[in-house]
Design a protein around this motif. Structure first.
Motif, PDB file in Angstrom:
ATOM      1  N   ILE A 195      34.853  36.443  28.838  1.00  0.00           N
ATOM      2  CA  ILE A 195      35.946  35.545  29.215  1.00  0.00           C
ATOM      3  C   ILE A 195      36.796  36.166  30.321  1.00  0.00           C
ATOM      4  CG2 ILE A 195      38.011  34.353  28.404  1.00  0.00           C
ATOM      5  CD1 ILE A 195      35.391  33.218  27.329  1.00  0.00           C
ATOM      6  N   GLU A 196      37.098  37.466  30.165  1.00  0.00           N
ATOM      7  CA  GLU A 196      37.929  38.157  31.158  1.00  0.00           C
ATOM      8  C   GLU A 196      37.252  38.152  32.527  1.00  0.00           C
ATOM      9  OE1 GLU A 196      40.440  42.323  31.432  1.00  0.00           O
ATOM     10  OE2 GLU A 196      38.495  42.313  30.426  1.00  0.00           O
ATOM     11  N   GLU A 197      35.955  38.406  32.548  1.00  0.00           N
ATOM     12  CA  GLU A 197      35.242  38.427  33.824  1.00  0.00           C
ATOM     13  C   GLU A 197      35.253  37.053  34.478  1.00  0.00           C
ATOM     14  OE1 GLU A 197      30.877  39.659  35.684  1.00  0.00           O
ATOM     15  OE2 GLU A 197      31.307  39.991  33.557  1.00  0.00           O
ATOM     16  N   GLN A 198      35.063  35.999  33.682  1.00  0.00           N
ATOM     17  CA  GLN A 198      35.083  34.642  34.224  1.00  0.00           C
ATOM     18  C   GLN A 198      36.436  34.332  34.868  1.00  0.00           C
ATOM     19  OE1 GLN A 198      32.853  32.357  34.598  1.00  0.00           O
ATOM     20  NE2 GLN A 198      31.254  32.476  33.046  1.00  0.00           N
ATOM     21  N   LEU A 199      37.530  34.709  34.196  1.00  0.00           N
ATOM     22  CA  LEU A 199      38.863  34.423  34.711  1.00  0.00           C
ATOM     23  C   LEU A 199      39.149  35.214  35.980  1.00  0.00           C
ATOM     24  CD1 LEU A 199      40.895  34.300  31.366  1.00  0.00           C
ATOM     25  CD2 LEU A 199      40.128  32.380  32.777  1.00  0.00           C
ATOM     26  N   ILE A 200      38.668  36.461  36.032  1.00  0.00           N
ATOM     27  CA  ILE A 200      38.854  37.275  37.239  1.00  0.00           C
ATOM     28  C   ILE A 200      38.113  36.662  38.414  1.00  0.00           C
ATOM     29  CG2 ILE A 200      38.265  39.501  38.292  1.00  0.00           C
ATOM     30  CD1 ILE A 200      38.915  40.811  35.602  1.00  0.00           C
ATOM     31  N   ARG A 201      36.883  36.229  38.180  1.00  0.00           N
ATOM     32  CA  ARG A 201      36.114  35.606  39.258  1.00  0.00           C
ATOM     33  C   ARG A 201      36.780  34.317  39.738  1.00  0.00           C
ATOM     34  NH1 ARG A 201      31.081  37.469  40.349  1.00  0.00           N
ATOM     35  NH2 ARG A 201      30.343  39.179  39.045  1.00  0.00           N
ATOM     36  N   LYS A 202      37.315  33.551  38.825  1.00  0.00           N
ATOM     37  CA  LYS A 202      37.998  32.319  39.203  1.00  0.00           C
ATOM     38  C   LYS A 202      39.233  32.627  40.050  1.00  0.00           C
ATOM     39  CE  LYS A 202      40.252  28.217  37.291  1.00  0.00           C
ATOM     40  NZ  LYS A 202      40.678  27.502  36.069  1.00  0.00           N
ATOM     41  N   ALA A 203      39.986  33.646  39.657  1.00  0.00           N
ATOM     42  CA  ALA A 203      41.178  34.023  40.415  1.00  0.00           C
ATOM     43  C   ALA A 203      40.812  34.517  41.808  1.00  0.00           C
ATOM     44  CB  ALA A 203      41.959  35.101  39.660  1.00  0.00           C
ATOM     45  N   LEU A 204      39.730  35.290  41.919  1.00  0.00           N
ATOM     46  CA  LEU A 204      39.282  35.763  43.230  1.00  0.00           C
ATOM     47  C   LEU A 204      38.851  34.610  44.114  1.00  0.00           C
ATOM     48  CD1 LEU A 204      37.226  38.974  42.355  1.00  0.00           C
ATOM     49  CD2 LEU A 204      39.295  38.861  43.750  1.00  0.00           C
ATOM     50  N   ALA A 205      38.152  33.649  43.525  1.00  0.00           N
ATOM     51  CA  ALA A 205      37.703  32.490  44.313  1.00  0.00           C
ATOM     52  C   ALA A 205      38.901  31.702  44.837  1.00  0.00           C
ATOM     53  CB  ALA A 205      36.802  31.599  43.467  1.00  0.00           C
ATOM     54  N   GLU A 206      39.912  31.525  43.992  1.00  0.00           N
ATOM     55  CA  GLU A 206      41.082  30.744  44.397  1.00  0.00           C
ATOM     56  C   GLU A 206      41.944  31.482  45.406  1.00  0.00           C
ATOM     57  OE1 GLU A 206      42.978  29.873  40.709  1.00  0.00           O
ATOM     58  OE2 GLU A 206      41.650  28.181  40.213  1.00  0.00           O
ATOM     59  N   SER A 207      41.886  32.822  45.403  1.00  0.00           N
ATOM     60  CA  SER A 207      42.689  33.614  46.339  1.00  0.00           C
ATOM     61  C   SER A 207      41.911  33.992  47.590  1.00  0.00           C
ATOM     62  CB  SER A 207      43.190  34.888  45.646  1.00  0.00           C
ATOM     63  OG  SER A 207      42.101  35.779  45.388  1.00  0.00           O
ATOM     64  N   GLY A 208      40.658  33.514  47.697  1.00  0.00           N
ATOM     65  CA  GLY A 208      39.849  33.849  48.873  1.00  0.00           C
ATOM     66  C   GLY A 208      39.475  35.315  48.934  1.00  0.00           C
ATOM     67  N   GLY A 209      39.379  35.975  47.780  1.00  0.00           N
ATOM     68  CA  GLY A 209      38.970  37.373  47.741  1.00  0.00           C
ATOM     69  C   GLY A 209      40.105  38.356  47.967  1.00  0.00           C
ATOM     70  N   ILE A 210      41.354  37.879  48.059  1.00  0.00           N
ATOM     71  CA  ILE A 210      42.515  38.766  48.250  1.00  0.00           C
ATOM     72  C   ILE A 210      42.936  39.297  46.884  1.00  0.00           C
ATOM     73  CG2 ILE A 210      44.882  38.926  49.079  1.00  0.00           C
ATOM     74  CD1 ILE A 210      44.259  36.641  50.985  1.00  0.00           C
ATOM     75  N   VAL A 211      42.720  40.595  46.682  1.00  0.00           N
ATOM     76  CA  VAL A 211      42.927  41.200  45.367  1.00  0.00           C
ATOM     77  C   VAL A 211      44.381  41.086  44.924  1.00  0.00           C
ATOM     78  CG1 VAL A 211      42.774  43.338  44.035  1.00  0.00           C
ATOM     79  CG2 VAL A 211      40.971  42.752  45.668  1.00  0.00           C
ATOM     80  N   ALA A 212      45.300  41.318  45.857  1.00  0.00           N
ATOM     81  CA  ALA A 212      46.720  41.275  45.487  1.00  0.00           C
ATOM     82  C   ALA A 212      47.113  39.905  44.967  1.00  0.00           C
ATOM     83  CB  ALA A 212      47.576  41.660  46.695  1.00  0.00           C
ATOM     84  N   ASP A 213      46.647  38.843  45.639  1.00  0.00           N
ATOM     85  CA  ASP A 213      46.982  37.488  45.187  1.00  0.00           C
ATOM     86  C   ASP A 213      46.321  37.167  43.857  1.00  0.00           C
ATOM     87  OD1 ASP A 213      48.381  37.280  47.494  1.00  0.00           O
ATOM     88  OD2 ASP A 213      46.979  35.940  48.523  1.00  0.00           O
ATOM     89  N   ALA A 214      45.060  37.618  43.687  1.00  0.00           N
ATOM     90  CA  ALA A 214      44.368  37.375  42.423  1.00  0.00           C
ATOM     91  C   ALA A 214      45.081  38.081  41.270  1.00  0.00           C
ATOM     92  CB  ALA A 214      42.918  37.845  42.522  1.00  0.00           C
ATOM     93  N   ALA A 215      45.513  39.326  41.518  1.00  0.00           N
ATOM     94  CA  ALA A 215      46.224  40.080  40.480  1.00  0.00           C
ATOM     95  C   ALA A 215      47.522  39.383  40.093  1.00  0.00           C
ATOM     96  CB  ALA A 215      46.500  41.496  40.980  1.00  0.00           C
ATOM     97  N   LYS A 216      48.202  38.841  41.097  1.00  0.00           N
ATOM     98  CA  LYS A 216      49.462  38.141  40.820  1.00  0.00           C
ATOM     99  C   LYS A 216      49.232  36.919  39.948  1.00  0.00           C
ATOM    100  CE  LYS A 216      53.469  36.084  43.140  1.00  0.00           C
ATOM    101  NZ  LYS A 216      54.092  35.777  44.461  1.00  0.00           N
ATOM    102  N   SER A 217      48.168  36.148  40.269  1.00  0.00           N
ATOM    103  CA  SER A 217      47.894  34.949  39.472  1.00  0.00           C
ATOM    104  C   SER A 217      47.453  35.296  38.059  1.00  0.00           C
ATOM    105  CB  SER A 217      46.819  34.101  40.168  1.00  0.00           C
ATOM    106  OG  SER A 217      45.575  34.771  40.164  1.00  0.00           O
ATOM    107  N   LEU A 218      46.859  36.474  37.890  1.00  0.00           N
ATOM    108  CA  LEU A 218      46.409  36.911  36.564  1.00  0.00           C
ATOM    109  C   LEU A 218      47.508  37.626  35.779  1.00  0.00           C
ATOM    110  CD1 LEU A 218      42.856  38.225  37.543  1.00  0.00           C
ATOM    111  CD2 LEU A 218      43.336  36.227  36.125  1.00  0.00           C
ATOM    112  N   GLY A 219      48.626  37.923  36.477  1.00  0.00           N
ATOM    113  CA  GLY A 219      49.732  38.591  35.804  1.00  0.00           C
ATOM    114  C   GLY A 219      49.461  40.060  35.520  1.00  0.00           C
ATOM    115  N   MET A 220      48.751  40.726  36.449  1.00  0.00           N
ATOM    116  CA  MET A 220      48.478  42.158  36.261  1.00  0.00           C
ATOM    117  C   MET A 220      48.722  42.901  37.566  1.00  0.00           C
ATOM    118  SD  MET A 220      44.283  42.373  36.233  1.00  0.00           S
ATOM    119  CE  MET A 220      44.114  41.369  34.764  1.00  0.00           C
ATOM    120  N   ARG A 221      48.778  44.215  37.486  1.00  0.00           N
ATOM    121  CA  ARG A 221      48.969  45.029  38.673  1.00  0.00           C
ATOM    122  C   ARG A 221      47.685  45.065  39.496  1.00  0.00           C
ATOM    123  NH1 ARG A 221      51.497  50.678  36.933  1.00  0.00           N
ATOM    124  NH2 ARG A 221      51.485  50.873  39.203  1.00  0.00           N
TER     125      ARG A 221
END
Length: 494
Positions: free
Chosen positions: A446-472
């Motif tokens: 489940i965690e991997e699926q959510l991370i991949r979804k966040a990366l797709a929505e952020s265009g691969g920008i790690v900082a934005d994906a981390a922000k949407s996931l609520g982690m550093r």
């Protein structure tokens, strides 16, 4: 993005070739024509007794000769055509008589049945290279397939390519927008001119003007020599403005003026120069919404939105996945990398995945599997966890139909509490649990699926994906390493 590509892997698009003549019995002819069709090569089945009349009255790219079924008169007719097309032998039955020297001199190669994509691509590439204009093999990527969305894209490209109209290519990241742009160029009247690509989102705003229009010596600090811009480099050809939605408002004004006047000036120069280029733009952003929000100029939008083309996501053309996978394997093989194949079960599991990174994500996966499994056949157990889970889901569905365990439904695992927050919902009979697979493995999926979804929505920008996931960000980087996720597979490039 560089405007040039290595010249070692260039071949034309097969759909620009003349049709191939197929000389075979009906059953074999259907197999051969079907194999050629998804590569874009037109074909026509010609009975043996009509070959003599048809070999000279039509322009053929090649004769696909199933020599075991060709009668003597047909072979003689092909041999008698002094300037006839090259010949491809299909199957290993029987040999062409040595006395037919003209036919032998035009033999391009042989393919064995059942026909395989890895055999056909290099062979048809030789056919294509006989034409004066070579084409980039990259053209085949993403546009391989028989699905209606792909067929629609091909029809749109054929309609707009011969014109000089501006084209706007829309679609998610990784769907092959640059591939479509190259197809448009190579089918156009400007095919002999250059194809120049520039990623507007990858160049800092203060440097983009110089990149597009060039500059004179001393125009700004660091300009020690004069430099041509992309408009000059694309003269008489096509200029591809990728990710135009990332262009600043100030630069949008300057681009609009050039598109209206068809003239530009280098930075530091007062001399106006003509812009004889065809413009093709692309973006993964919603320009309609950006215009409404005031972040993209409406006048520029209407200027570039003359002929829009919407690239389909891979999840909307799942039936093409086996052909795409085969094409990608063939490309790796041509580059000297290891061969890899897939079982039907593995392909079925891959087809159930949503592919947020689209064809680029698939290409990265195929390359990774070829490295990990050189010369082997990939089975569901060899796939990454987030794709392998779809094979287990299919098994669960089959079990459910027999009255046993319920099928695994990834969407139903998330439920919303009264305050709207998504929560994980699991049942005691869930087929994902059992010997050798506990809660930890399940939550990792489940965690991997959510991370991949966040990366797709952020265009691969790690900082934005981390922000949407609520982690550093550092935490997310560690998790990317843990799951073997390459963020570049989600980067916002066409």
């Amino acid at each position: 993005m560089d405007s040039t590509r290595p010249a070692t892997t260039e071949t034309p698009p097969f759909d620009r070739l003349a049709p191939a003549m197929i000389v075979a019995e009906p059953e074999i002819a259907t197999e051969v024509s079907g194999a050629l069709e998804f590569l874009g090569l037109r074909s026509e089945v010609v009975p043996c007794d009509e070959v003599a009349a048809r070999i000279t009255d039509t322009e053929w790219s090649a004769v696909m000769l199933c020599n075991g079924q060709a009668h003597g008169p047909a072979l003689q007719a092909i041999d008698a055509a002094q300037d006839g097309p090259p010949v491809v032998l299909v199957g290993s039955e029987h040999a062409v008589p040595g006395r037919l020297k003209n036919l032998h001199s035009r033999l391009l190669g042989r393919v064995e049945r059942p026909l395989r994509h890895a055999q056909l691509v290099p062979l048809l590439g030789k056919l294509a290279q006989r034409q004066a204009n070579t084409r980039d093999v990259e053209l085949f990527r993403s546009l391989v397939g028989k699905s209606e969305p792909v067929q629609h894209i091909r029809r749109m490209i054929r309609r707009v390519a011969p014109t000089d109209s501006t084209v706007l290519i829309l679609g998610e990241t990784g769907t092959g927008k640059e591939v479509a742009a190259r197809h448009i160029h190579y089918h156009s009247l400007r095919r002999d001119g250059p194809f120049v690509a520039v990623n507007c989102g990858a160049i800092p705003a203060d440097l983009l003007e110089s990149e597009l229009f060039g500059h004179e010596k001393g125009a700004f600090t660091g300009a020690i020599t004069a430099r041509k811009g992309r408009f000059e480099l694309a003269e008489n050809g096509t200029l591809f403005l990728d990710e135009i939605g990332d262009m600043s408002l100030q630069m949008q004004v300057k681009l609009l003026r050039v598109l209206q006047e068809r003239r530009f000036e280098r930075l530091g120069s007062g001399r106006s120069m003509p812009a004889n280029v065809r413009i093709v733009c692309a973006t993964h952003r919603n320009l309609d919404q950006m215009v409404a929000d005031g972040t993209f100029r409406g006048d520029l939008y209407y200027r570039i939105n003359v002929f829009p083309i919407e690239m389909p996501a891979l999840r909307d053309r799942r039936e093409d996945l086996p052909l795409l996978a085969t094409e990608l394997v063939a490309r790796l093989t041509a580059e000297g990398q290891s061969v890899v194949s897939f079982t039907q079960e593995a392909l079925a599991a891959m087809a159930r995945h949503d592919w947020p990174g689209n064809v680029r994500e698939l290409a990265n996966l195929v390359e990774r599997l070829a490295i990990l499994n050189p010369g082997a056949t990939v089975r569901p157990r060899d796939l990454p966890r987030h794709i392998r889970i779809h094979a287990r889901s299919a098994e669960a569905s089959a079990t459910h139909e027999t009255g046993c365990h319920p099928a695994l439904d990834m969407d139903s695992m998330l439920d919303r509490s009264s305050d709207g927050e998504e929560q994980l919902v699991v049942g005691p009979e869930d087929p994902e649990f059992g010997p050798g697979r506990g809660l930890k493995d399940y939550l990792n999926d489940i965690e991997e699926q959510l991370i991949r979804k966040a990366l797709a929505e952020s265009g691969g920008i790690v900082a934005d994906a981390a922000k949407s996931l609520g982690m550093r960000r550092t935490t997310l980087v560690e998790k990317l390493r843990k799951f073997g996720i390459d963020r570049l597979g989600f980067a916002t490039e066409s």
